[in-house]
Design a protein around this motif. Sequence first.
Motif: not given
Length: 406
Positions: A291-299, A301-305
Motif C-alpha cells: 500500500i505504501g508503494r502504491l501511494r508513492t506510485m499514484l501520489r 493523482l490520488t491518495g490512499v487513505s
Amino acid sequence: MDSLITAAARALAAGDPLGALKRVALRDDAPALALRGIAMAQLGDLVRAKTLLRSAARAFGPKEAVARARCIVAEAEIALASRDLGWPAKALDAARATLEEHGDRVNAAHARYLEVRRLLLIGRLDEAERMLAELDPTPFPPASRAAHQLVVAGIAIRRLRTKAARAALARATRAARQACIPALLAEVESASLILNTPAARLIDRGGEQLLMLDEVEALLASEAFVVDACRNVVRQCRTVISLATRPVLFALARALGEAWPGDVPRDVLLTRAFGAKLADESHRARLRVEIGRLRTMLRKLTGVSATKRGFRLAPRRAGEVVVLAQPVEEEHAAVLAFLADGESWSSSALALALGTSQRTVQRALDSLAEAGKVQSFGRARARRWITPPVPGFTTTLLLPAPLPID
C-alpha cells in the motif's frame, strides 16, 4: 504477353480466382504457376499457394527480377494471412526495393502495406505510422487505396481515434466498391464491425456496463480517474501511470477502484493481491508495504487513505473513479482476443504479438484446448490454432497488378 496469362491476371485482379484457374490450371510455366498460387491463396489453400509461388519464383529466369519479386510479395502476404509473423522481413524489403527500382510502384506500395500490417499485428504502432506516412495512395488503383485506408483505420482504432477510424473505413468502403472485389469489401465490413462491438466493460459504483470504442475514447478524455485493466495502467486526462510490471500494485488499485467511494477490507485486499485465504501477520505486514508503494506510485493523482476496515482511494482532482476492464475476463483472454480475428495463428506468432515466451503461449493454448475454446490443425512447425467452429479461411489477398511481365 500470352493471352491466357493476361486473362487470368485480370480475373485475379477482379477477385475471380476460379476464372483464373480455368485458364492456367493445367500449365506449369512460371507465370502460370504464380497465378495459380495467387488463385489458390484467394480460395483459402494457403499451403498449396505457398508451394506454387515458390516454384514460380525458382522458374523465373535471372532476367525476370520483377516477376520473382512479385512472387515474394505474394508469399509474404500468405505468411501474413496465415499469421506466420516470423517470415523473413528482409526478403520482403528486398523485393520491395526491386519493384521500386523497376518502376512497379503499385506492387512496391503493396509490399510496404504488408510491412505496416505486420507491425500493427505485433503492436509497433509508431513504426507502422511512420512507414505509412511515406505512402500517397492517390495514384493507386482502388484495391490499393482500400488497403491503405484499412491500415489507416487499424492505426486509428489502436490509438483510440474513432472519428478518424470511421472516416478511413468509409473511404475504404468506397474504394472497395470501385474495385468490385467481394472479398475485399467483406474485409472492410469485417473491420467496420470493431467500431460497433463492445470494446470494454465499465465498472462504476458496483455496477457494470459495456462500452463501445468511441465511449472508451470519451471516458479516457474525461476528468475521471480510470483504473484501466485493459492495459494495466492508471490514468487521468493525459497523466498515465503504468503498473504493467507491478501486478500486485495493480490488483490493489483495481480493488480500491471497484469499491470507490467506499473502502476495501484488509482481508479482501490480501485475497485480491496475494491470493491469501488465511492471512497472518506477515501478510498484513506485506500489505502495508505494498500500500505504501502504491501511494508513492499514484501520489500525483490520488491518495490512499486508511480506514477502520481497510483502505480507500482519495482522488486529488477527479470527481469520479471507474475501472475499465475487458468485455470478457478469463485467465487467457489475451490469447483468445488474437484468435478472435478468425485467422489461424502459430504459437510463435502469438508469442511475438503478445510479447511473451512461446512456452507461456503454448501452455495457455493447451489449457484453452482442454476447455474446448480453441483447436489446432497441423503438426510441429506447421501447427496452427483457431477458435472453433472452423469457418474456413477468409483471407483476402490484395495483389493490385498482374503478376507476369509485359
